[in-house]
Design a protein around this motif. Structure first.
Motif, mmCIF file in Angstrom:
data_model
loop_
_atom_site.group_PDB
_atom_site.id
_atom_site.type_symbol
_atom_site.label_atom_id
_atom_site.label_comp_id
_atom_site.label_asym_id
_atom_site.label_seq_id
_atom_site.Cartn_x
_atom_site.Cartn_y
_atom_site.Cartn_z
ATOM 1 N N THR A 199 0.819 -1.216 0.000
ATOM 2 C CA THR A 199 0.000 0.000 0.000
ATOM 3 C C THR A 199 0.849 1.262 0.000
ATOM 4 O OG1 THR A 199 -1.783 -1.137 1.170
ATOM 5 C CG2 THR A 199 -1.793 1.265 1.233
ATOM 6 N N SER A 203 0.762 4.173 -2.905
ATOM 7 C CA SER A 203 0.258 5.495 -2.544
ATOM 8 C C SER A 203 1.290 6.589 -2.785
ATOM 9 C CB SER A 203 -0.179 5.513 -1.073
ATOM 10 O OG SER A 203 0.940 5.332 -0.214
ATOM 11 N N ASN A 238 -10.959 4.409 -9.359
ATOM 12 C CA ASN A 238 -10.562 5.442 -8.405
ATOM 13 C C ASN A 238 -10.966 6.810 -8.948
ATOM 14 O OD1 ASN A 238 -8.722 5.851 -10.453
ATOM 15 N ND2 ASN A 238 -6.919 5.305 -9.248
ATOM 16 N N HIS A 264 -13.468 0.510 -2.032
ATOM 17 C CA HIS A 264 -13.699 0.944 -0.648
ATOM 18 C C HIS A 264 -12.507 0.577 0.228
ATOM 19 C CE1 HIS A 264 -16.328 1.847 2.924
ATOM 20 N NE2 HIS A 264 -15.370 1.114 3.497
ATOM 21 N N ALA A 265 -12.076 -0.685 0.140
ATOM 22 C CA ALA A 265 -10.937 -1.142 0.938
ATOM 23 C C ALA A 265 -10.511 -2.524 0.470
ATOM 24 C CB ALA A 265 -11.309 -1.189 2.423
ATOM 25 N N GLU A 267 -7.071 -0.035 -0.057
ATOM 26 C CA GLU A 267 -6.870 0.944 -1.130
ATOM 27 C C GLU A 267 -5.753 0.595 -2.097
ATOM 28 O OE1 GLU A 267 -4.908 2.992 2.532
ATOM 29 O OE2 GLU A 267 -6.134 1.226 2.111
ATOM 30 N N GLU A 272 -4.725 5.037 -3.955
ATOM 31 C CA GLU A 272 -5.332 6.282 -3.495
ATOM 32 C C GLU A 272 -5.740 6.101 -2.044
ATOM 33 O OE1 GLU A 272 -8.288 7.682 -6.217
ATOM 34 O OE2 GLU A 272 -9.282 8.917 -4.717
ATOM 35 N N SER A 273 -5.842 7.174 -1.298
ATOM 36 C CA SER A 273 -6.174 7.067 0.118
ATOM 37 C C SER A 273 -7.630 6.646 0.310
ATOM 38 C CB SER A 273 -5.943 8.409 0.826
ATOM 39 O OG SER A 273 -6.926 9.358 0.448
ATOM 40 N N GLN A 274 -7.887 5.937 1.420
ATOM 41 C CA GLN A 274 -9.262 5.540 1.714
ATOM 42 C C GLN A 274 -10.161 6.752 1.899
ATOM 43 O OE1 GLN A 274 -10.158 2.608 4.624
ATOM 44 N NE2 GLN A 274 -8.774 1.068 3.785
ATOM 45 N N LEU A 277 -11.218 7.917 -1.492
ATOM 46 C CA LEU A 277 -12.050 6.884 -2.113
ATOM 47 C C LEU A 277 -13.448 6.872 -1.507
ATOM 48 C CD1 LEU A 277 -9.431 3.994 -2.338
ATOM 49 C CD2 LEU A 277 -10.490 5.156 -4.273
#
Length: 539
Positions: A199, A203, A238, A264-265, A267, A272-274, A277
């Protein structure tokens, strides 16, 4: 640009409409929909009355356009356009040289879509000493430039020392929940990152510009149309993806029905960040348009059932899932799906093991009790479902999406029979809704036909059916109307019926006989317009 109204005659047309399974001809209106379906003589009479041009299909096999129930349109296209193909047979001695050769051969690899990062695909851990890849095989050749390589599952990566530093990895950090930093005997990082451990690097990569994303999506659409696909469920959408679709729609360049599943999860696959999102999911309805339906959300319940890491979640001897192998906790998933279900959003849940499938169904059972008429949800992959859970899937109106399609024709099913059960017969006997997806990014193309051939050969006998019955009565519907039903569009597409979109394909053989091997799409129409193949002037 809309097509002109025209009559199509002298075809061998499989409509996937049980009230009228076969036809010879149809009329496509100027709005790109089927206006009439019948015999050639009936359609010729109507064409004469309306002064319509006619198109002679010359007895070619025609069927509705294919629905790909699981694809990564953007990631797969970026892989082809901008990333390096090193070959999954790369070894410790060849990996750096293969990267350099591929980099030189691919001019697009220097396009700097991801800044100065090099992205490559795919390594197989089994090809390295002890079955483990190490950044030492990359550092000498790439001492300063950050390099990331996906493994063959796309769930895990290896990055070189420059990449570890650029992404800010702490060599002393503990493994994240649902992930692992692979280490050397002395405790230092090998550079291989498993599941949630990836992750951080995803990111930190510079996001691709919208202009590039648009061109990549167009490439993916064209590649899909080449194989008869006219609608897709995007499995990892996304923010930049949705904005690109909006611009393509506004520019009149979106000739594909797309159902983007917003992540949703976790990410990882969205890079991209939760936080952003989840905001995107909140405003998803603002991205709906003529060809984009954004009422879909994606979850990854566990990892990939592929060696050497096997990050899927199985059932323990007591029949209880190993929750330590889940990427999303029970309560977190329950809260999220309850919220999305109340909004009428379909949730697709990645489940690669019997344990993750059971836990997902436990959540969906609670959700369905509180909202019995809520939307149809999906379990992605469904390679392993415990027999006791299959009746629950039918009762809960769950779609079993069978992907990656390529796995149906590999040795995985033979070598790992407990993991790759593919219970087609059991699911269909129980009345479970079944679809098929390519999971494009894993296979080289979104071509479903080789996998469909494998399904006929491997699972037809289990179903007690002939190739014709499996191919015609089951699989052709599975890749057309069943897909439309899964996304709530059965009244608009999925079969050749009056009033539906004129999305159809011409194929070099009668697929209703179950002969999918080496099948070739001759032409693809989307809303009555040829989008793949050579246009011929109606006569």
């Amino acid at each position: 640009m809309r097509p002109i109204a025209a009559a199509y005659i002298h075809g061998h047309i499989y409509t996937v409409n049980k009230r009228q399974p076969w036809a010879e001809a149809f009329i496509v209106s100027a709005s790109g929909r089927f206006e009439a379906v019948g015999t050639s003589q009936e359609i010729l009479n109507l064409a004469k009355e309306q002064s319509l041009p006619t198109y002679d299909l010359k007895n070619v096999f025609v069927m509705p356009g294919i629905h790909d129930a699981h694809t990564h349109l953007l990631l797969a296209s970026m892989q082809k356009l901008n990333e390096i193909d090193i070959g999954s047979d790369s070894t410790a001695d060849t990996i750096a040289e293969n990267i350099r050769k591929a980099q030189c051969a691919c001019a697009c690899a220097s396009a700097h879509v991801r800044g100065d990062w090099l992205i490559a695909n795919f390594y197989a851990g089994d090809n390295f000493p002890g079955g483990k890849i190490d950044r030492k095989y990359l550092d000498d050749a790439f001492p300063d430039q950050p390099l990331l390589i996906r493994d063959i599952s796309c769930h895990n990566v290896v990055i070189n020392s420059a990449g570890l530093e650029r992404a800010g990895y702490d060599t002393e950090a503990k493994d994240p929940l649902g992930g692992k930093y692979v280490r050397r005997p002395d405790g230092s990082l090998t550079g291989e990152l498993v599941e949630a451990a990836t992750t951080q690097v995803w990111s930190r990569l510079p996001p691709p510009p919208v202009s590039y994303v648009k061109e990549a999506i167009l490439y993916g659409i064209q590649m899909s149309q080449r194989f008869g696909i006219t609608s897709v469920q995007e499995a990892s959408a996304n923010t930049v993806y949705l904005h690109a679709l909006r611009e393509l729609e506004q520019e009149g360049r979106l000739n594909m029905d797309i159902f983007p599943h917003i992540v949703h999860a976790p990410e990882t696959f969205a890079a991209e960040s939760q936080e952003t999102l989840h905001h995107l999911i909140d405003i998803a309805s603002t991205f709906r348009s003529e060809h984009v339906d954004s009422r879909f959300v994606k979850f990854w319940m566990d990892g990939a059932p592929i060696p050497p890491h096997f990050t899927h979640c199985d059932l323990g001897p007591d029949g209880v899932p190993d929750d330590n192998r889940l990427l999303i906790g029970f309560d977190t998933l329950l809260r999220a799906i309850t919220q999305h279900d109340a909004r009428g959003m379909t949730c697709k849940i990645h489940c690669a093991g019997e344990g993750s499938a059971r836990r997902a169904l436990d959540v969906l059972e609670i959700v369905r009790r509180s909202n019995p008429t809520g939307p149809r949800h999906e379990l992605a992959h469904c390679n392993a479902i415990h027999k006791d859970d299959i009746p629950r899937m039918a009762k809960l109106r769950i779609t079993a999406e069978m992907s990656p399609a390529i796995f149906h024709e590999t040795s995985l099913t033979t070598n790992f029979p407990l993991i790759f059960q593919w219970p087609f017969k059991e699911l269909m006997d129980a009345g479970v809704h079944v679809t098929v997806g390519s999971d494009w990014i894993l296979p080289p193309t979104p071509d479903l036909f080789p996998a469909l051939s494998a399904i006929v050969e491997r699972f037809g006998p289990q179903m007690g059916k002939t190739a014709k019955e499996v191919g015609g009565e089951t699989i052709c519907r599975m890749i057309t109307l069943s897909g439309a039903e899964a996304v709530g569009k059965a009244m608009d597409t999925g079969s050749i019926e009056v009033g539906k979109k004129a999305n159809f394909i011409a194929v070099d053989r009668d697929l209703s006989r179950g002969k999918f091997a080496d099948a070739r799409v001759l032409k693809t129409w989307f809303e009555g317009e040829v989008v793949w193949g050579h246009e011929e002037v109606p006569t």
